[in-house]
Design a protein around this motif. Structure first.
Motif, PDB file in Angstrom:
ATOM      1  N   VAL A 189     -13.434 -18.730   4.781  1.00  0.00           N
ATOM      2  CA  VAL A 189     -12.351 -18.869   5.773  1.00  0.00           C
ATOM      3  C   VAL A 189     -12.552 -20.168   6.556  1.00  0.00           C
ATOM      4  N   LEU A 190     -13.814 -20.430   6.933  1.00  0.00           N
ATOM      5  CA  LEU A 190     -14.095 -21.650   7.698  1.00  0.00           C
ATOM      6  C   LEU A 190     -13.806 -22.896   6.865  1.00  0.00           C
ATOM      7  N   GLU A 191     -14.086 -22.833   5.552  1.00  0.00           N
ATOM      8  CA  GLU A 191     -13.765 -23.982   4.685  1.00  0.00           C
ATOM      9  C   GLU A 191     -12.299 -24.372   4.851  1.00  0.00           C
ATOM     10  N   ASP A 192     -11.442 -23.371   4.955  1.00  0.00           N
ATOM     11  CA  ASP A 192      -9.993 -23.646   5.003  1.00  0.00           C
ATOM     12  C   ASP A 192      -9.449 -23.801   6.422  1.00  0.00           C
ATOM     13  N   PHE A 193     -10.059 -23.133   7.414  1.00  0.00           N
ATOM     14  CA  PHE A 193      -9.409 -23.072   8.739  1.00  0.00           C
ATOM     15  C   PHE A 193     -10.281 -23.447   9.920  1.00  0.00           C
ATOM     16  N   ASP A 194     -11.471 -23.983   9.696  1.00  0.00           N
ATOM     17  CA  ASP A 194     -12.324 -24.335  10.840  1.00  0.00           C
ATOM     18  C   ASP A 194     -11.581 -25.319  11.742  1.00  0.00           C
ATOM     19  N   GLY A 195     -11.564 -25.014  13.024  1.00  0.00           N
ATOM     20  CA  GLY A 195     -10.889 -25.888  13.983  1.00  0.00           C
ATOM     21  C   GLY A 195      -9.399 -25.628  14.111  1.00  0.00           C
ATOM     22  N   ARG A 196      -8.876 -24.709  13.305  1.00  0.00           N
ATOM     23  CA  ARG A 196      -7.421 -24.473  13.330  1.00  0.00           C
ATOM     24  C   ARG A 196      -7.052 -23.083  13.851  1.00  0.00           C
ATOM     25  N   ILE A 197      -8.044 -22.164  13.916  1.00  0.00           N
ATOM     26  CA  ILE A 197      -7.798 -20.833  14.497  1.00  0.00           C
ATOM     27  C   ILE A 197      -8.907 -20.537  15.508  1.00  0.00           C
ATOM     28  N   PRO A 198      -8.632 -19.698  16.513  1.00  0.00           N
ATOM     29  CA  PRO A 198      -9.631 -19.504  17.565  1.00  0.00           C
ATOM     30  C   PRO A 198     -10.796 -18.603  17.176  1.00  0.00           C
ATOM     31  N   LEU A 199     -10.630 -17.717  16.190  1.00  0.00           N
ATOM     32  CA  LEU A 199     -11.685 -16.725  15.925  1.00  0.00           C
ATOM     33  C   LEU A 199     -11.754 -16.311  14.453  1.00  0.00           C
ATOM     34  N   VAL A 200     -12.985 -16.279  13.933  1.00  0.00           N
ATOM     35  CA  VAL A 200     -13.252 -15.657  12.633  1.00  0.00           C
ATOM     36  C   VAL A 200     -14.256 -14.534  12.888  1.00  0.00           C
ATOM     37  N   LYS A 242      -5.107 -21.562  -2.949  1.00  0.00           N
ATOM     38  CA  LYS A 242      -6.562 -21.563  -3.183  1.00  0.00           C
ATOM     39  C   LYS A 242      -7.079 -20.150  -3.444  1.00  0.00           C
ATOM     40  N   PRO A 243      -8.293 -20.018  -4.021  1.00  0.00           N
ATOM     41  CA  PRO A 243      -8.856 -18.673  -4.207  1.00  0.00           C
ATOM     42  C   PRO A 243      -8.979 -17.951  -2.866  1.00  0.00           C
ATOM     43  N   SER A 244      -8.728 -16.649  -2.847  1.00  0.00           N
ATOM     44  CA  SER A 244      -8.827 -15.867  -1.613  1.00  0.00           C
ATOM     45  C   SER A 244     -10.270 -15.814  -1.130  1.00  0.00           C
ATOM     46  N   SER A 282      -4.005 -13.057   2.848  1.00  0.00           N
ATOM     47  CA  SER A 282      -5.378 -13.496   2.626  1.00  0.00           C
ATOM     48  C   SER A 282      -5.608 -14.796   3.409  1.00  0.00           C
ATOM     49  N   ALA A 283      -6.839 -14.967   3.931  1.00  0.00           N
ATOM     50  CA  ALA A 283      -7.111 -16.071   4.846  1.00  0.00           C
ATOM     51  C   ALA A 283      -7.523 -17.345   4.112  1.00  0.00           C
ATOM     52  N   ASN A 284      -6.667 -17.794   3.205  1.00  0.00           N
ATOM     53  CA  ASN A 284      -6.911 -19.033   2.470  1.00  0.00           C
ATOM     54  C   ASN A 284      -5.681 -19.919   2.589  1.00  0.00           C
ATOM     55  N   ILE A 285      -5.873 -21.231   2.416  1.00  0.00           N
ATOM     56  CA  ILE A 285      -4.731 -22.127   2.269  1.00  0.00           C
ATOM     57  C   ILE A 285      -3.982 -21.666   1.020  1.00  0.00           C
ATOM     58  N   ALA A 309      -8.948 -14.466  12.047  1.00  0.00           N
ATOM     59  CA  ALA A 309      -9.386 -14.074  10.696  1.00  0.00           C
ATOM     60  C   ALA A 309     -10.370 -12.912  10.798  1.00  0.00           C
ATOM     61  N   PHE A 310     -10.216 -11.947   9.899  1.00  0.00           N
ATOM     62  CA  PHE A 310     -11.048 -10.736   9.962  1.00  0.00           C
ATOM     63  C   PHE A 310     -11.345 -10.211   8.560  1.00  0.00           C
TER      64      PHE A 310
END
Ligand code: TXA
Ligand code: MG
Length: 346
Positions: free
Chosen positions: A158-169, A149-151, A143-146, A30-31
């Motif tokens: 991003v962490l709200e939606d993907f913490d623990g599921r991607i290696p880097l934000v 959900k709002p972008s 966009s880095a959201n589920i 995520a960037f």
């Protein structure tokens, strides 16, 4: 999986170098961009692209945008570069404008969802450009959201939606524009499929007539198919009910106050998306000022963050209609979709 969060200023070199290596290895990163945060992967690697769809829970028929760091990269992604595209790129790239044109053979079906066109953009953000350069390939990024959900306009989202599921934000702080890029189809008369930071007025100065896809401001009818597949899904939606009130600022604000008072009697937890001009109408009620009605850029910049901030604490949200000029069009497009097109007249 542990999600590492790197600060784009303090750890710029490390963050983009690591991000580039992860993308080359087929991972998803995520960037930040000037519009919203993106969930990026190698745009020429079908398997990496499929990971994006899985992570987001994104319908397979909704194509992705390829992000490039140089204008000349479009040459190998499209069959040719039409003069109208060249003019737009020269004037508006890097920037929040995505151009859709016939795709070349190197673009995987996974990116285009089987369409014969591909969407490309060059973001106006140093970290995004450095990451794409480090990856040494076009980066596919929604966009880095589920999905639905709002972008995200902050790394925290991003962490709200993907913490623990991607290696880097990569954390670049708040995104300047706050809504996603304008998507413009260049097949036939240039047509806005999704309004964004580059406005219809800006485009018309450069290329003459620009059409607006009907799906921008209206729900699709039964069986109608959109020119942009993304238009058919409920988007940007908070879990609360959202209602848009049409009419002049004063009338809308008065009506919103009345509606809130009525809903509170029924025990509902209400919140209001207020503007600088109308805040005095809402005294004693729960409201968030999202910006200035005369400067819709400010409304765009804060809309998604406000919807996320109200998540879980309000079950009914009211918002005022604003004019469609300039970035008012992008604001109203996102607001109406978030509301599932639920509107009332003041
Ligand atoms: O600002 C942005 O564009 C952000 C940042 C991360 O760059 N990205 C973004 O991607 O908003 P996404 O996937 O959330 O939205 C892409 C939109 C969708 O509505 C999709 O249907 C449309 O672009 N799209 C992509 N490729 C298309 C194509 N070939 N033809 C028509 N529409 C296309
Ligand atoms: Mg999106």
């Amino acid at each position: 999986m542990l999600t590492q969060c790197f600060n784009a200023c303090a750890q710029k070199e490390n963050a983009t170098r690591l991000g580039g290596r992860l993308i080359q290895a087929g991972e998803v990163v995520a960037f930040p961009t000037e519009t919203v945060y993106g969930l990026g992967a190698d745009g020429l690697n079908p398997e990496a692209v499929r990971k994006i769809f899985e992570l987001k829970g994104r319908p397979g028929d909704n194509p992705l945008i390829l992000h490039v760091a140089r204008k000349s990269d479009v040459r190998r992604l499209w069959t040719q570069v039409p003069p109208v595209a060249q003019r737009l790129m020269d004037a508006l790239w890097p920037g929040p404008l995505t151009l859709v044109y016939q795709r070349s053979d190197i673009v995987p079906d996974e990116v285009t969802a089987g369409l014969d066109t591909v969407a490309v953009r060059m973001p106006d953000h140093k970290t995004a450009l450095a990451l794409i350069r480090a990856a040494e390939r076009p980066v596919a990024a929604p966009s880095a959201n589920i999905s639905g959900k709002p972008s995200p306009t902050l790394a925290e989202h991003v962490l709200e939606d993907f913490d623990g599921r991607i290696p880097l934000v990569i954390d670049g702080g708040p995104c300047r524009v706050g809504v996603e890029s304008t998507v413009l189809s260049l097949e036939g008369v240039p047509t806005i499929l999704r309004p964004g930071g580059v406005t219809r007025e800006m485009l018309e100065v450069l290329v003459g007539e620009v059409r607006l896809s009907p799906a921008v401001l209206h729900p699709l009818g039964e069986g109608e198919s959109p020119s942009s597949p993304g238009m058919k899904y409920r988007h940007y939606a908070p879990s609360a009910e959202l209602v848009v009130v049409n009419g002049s600022a004063a009338k809308a604000a008065a009506r919103i106050r009345q509606e809130v008072e009525r809903a509170e009697i029924e025990g509902r937890k209400c919140a209001i998306l207020a503007t600088k001009q109308t805040q005095s109408f809402y005294r004693g009620k729960r409201y968030v000022i999202i910006g200035d009605r005369d400067c819709p850029d400010t409304l765009c910049a804060n809309l998604f963050a406000a919807l996320r901030a109200l998540e879980g604490t309000a079950d009914l949200i009211f918002a005022e209609q604003v004019g469609l000029r300039d970035s008012g069009l992008a604001f109203m497009n996102r607001l109406l979709r978030a509301a599932g097109f639920q509107t009332i007249e003041a």
